[in-house]
Design an enzyme around this catalytic site. Structure first.
Site, PDB file in Angstrom:
ATOM      1  CG  HIS A  96      -1.851   1.049   1.196  1.00  0.00           C
ATOM      2  ND1 HIS A  96      -1.591   2.299   1.595  1.00  0.00           N
ATOM      3  CD2 HIS A  96      -3.151   1.222   0.726  1.00  0.00           C
ATOM      4  CE1 HIS A  96      -2.657   2.949   1.393  1.00  0.00           C
ATOM      5  NE2 HIS A  96      -3.845   2.005   0.726  1.00  0.00           N
ATOM      6  CD  GLU A 168      -5.120   1.513  -3.309  1.00  0.00           C
ATOM      7  OE1 GLU A 168      -6.440   1.719  -2.825  1.00  0.00           O
ATOM      8  OE2 GLU A 168      -4.314   1.750  -2.500  1.00  0.00           O
TER       9      GLU A 168
HETATM   10  P1  PGA Z   1      -9.240   6.125   0.216  1.00  0.00           P
HETATM   11  O1  PGA Z   1      -8.154   5.149   0.289  1.00  0.00           O
HETATM   12  O2  PGA Z   1     -10.385   5.469  -0.362  1.00  0.00           O
HETATM   13  O3  PGA Z   1      -9.514   6.790   1.381  1.00  0.00           O
HETATM   14  O4  PGA Z   1      -8.731   7.170  -1.024  1.00  0.00           O
HETATM   15  C1  PGA Z   1      -7.779   4.155  -0.593  1.00  0.00           C
HETATM   16  C2  PGA Z   1      -6.573   3.446   0.094  1.00  0.00           C
HETATM   17  O5  PGA Z   1      -5.779   3.950   0.423  1.00  0.00           O
HETATM   18  O6  PGA Z   1      -6.421   2.116  -0.074  1.00  0.00           O
END
Ligand code: PGA
Length: 263
Positions: A96, A168
């Protein structure tokens, strides 16, 4: 693209003590029905994992760890290994961007964690994505390529079946600014990711990998994001802390699946 279960993961990050986590789980039980074609996964803080494992209906919810250490045991003060959570967690979020940015996790660390996760029978969800600076410098594809190739370095074609990728973009994650994603642009990156996996493992194997989107997914944009070609689920941070929003996101995914089934 073959139809398979969508994967929706609630990443609670470092929110909720055990009793708060348990209250949220109780709300989710009331609101979210089991859907044959959606896997709903909760990733609570480590301390809540065991009590929640006892609380949940395992036909409706699965569990993930947000992180674990790549060695199975030893003198590693403060760490918890994949081997220790293997009975409880079905999935592991690995790499992450908060781990990479705040805790200095490198692509090599991610590679070792992916290997440890697979070795312990836990399905890795490998997070990749560029920062806003990398995007403005035109490095998005290079960053994604390097993150992907290293993360999968020790993954055999057989093991690839257990791997999911979460794209992401760091600039879209609420922690880092939460810029709203443009579905058309995200779709191009999805295509690129699938192409890179195909180059490593062949097209057939690449089509077996679920690719999720993460970064500011909420009840307002879930419908347009799940309609991105090749998007097979979400990794959700802040909206997953609110059961109304999380339930509404699951409903969008369910509605999308039904539309596909009927069309
Ligand atoms: P968020 O976070 O939905 O708050 O943008 C996503 C993540 O960090 O996996």
């Amino acid at each position: 693209m073959i139809q398979r279960k969508k994967l929706v993961i609630a990443n609670w990050k470092m929110h909720f003590n055990v009793s708060q986590a348990s209250s949220l789980v109780a709300q989710l039980h009331k609101n979210i029905q089991g859907h044959r074609d959606i896997e709903v996964v909760l990733a609570p803080p480590m301390l809540s994992l065991q009590p929640i494992a006892q609380q949940i209906d395992h036909r409706r919810f699965r569990l993930a760890v947000q992180n674990a250490y790549h060695k199975d045991e030893g003198g590693f003060t403060g760490e918890v290994s994949f081997a220790m959570v293997r009975e409880i967690a079905d999935y592991a979020i690995i790499g992450h961007s908060e781990r990479r940015i705040y805790f200095g996790e490198t692509n090599d660390d991610v590679r070792d964690k992916v290997a440890a996760s697979i070795r312990n029978g836990i399905k890795p969800v490998v997070c990749i994505g560029e920062t806003s600076t990398e995007r403005s410098d035109g490095q998005t594809k290079q960053v994604i390529h390097d993150q992907l190739v290293t993360a999968l370095a020790n993954v055999t074609s057989e093991d690839l079946n257990y791997v999911s990728i979460a794209y992401e973009p760091v600039w879209a994650i609420s922690t880092f600014g939460g810029e709203k994603p443009d579905p058309d642009k995200i779709e191009k990156i999805f295509d690129y990711i699938r192409l890179q996996i195909a180059e490593l493992y062949g097209e057939k194997a690449a089509n077996n990998v679920r690719i999720l989107y993460g970064g500011s997914v909420d009840d307002q944009n879930a419908w347009s994001l799940i309609n991105i070609n090749g998007c097979e689920g979400f990794l959700i941070g802040s909206a997953s802390l609110n059961y109304h929003k999380f339930t509404s996101i699951i409903e969008s995914v369910y509605k999308f699946n039904r539309t596909k089934d009927n069309g």
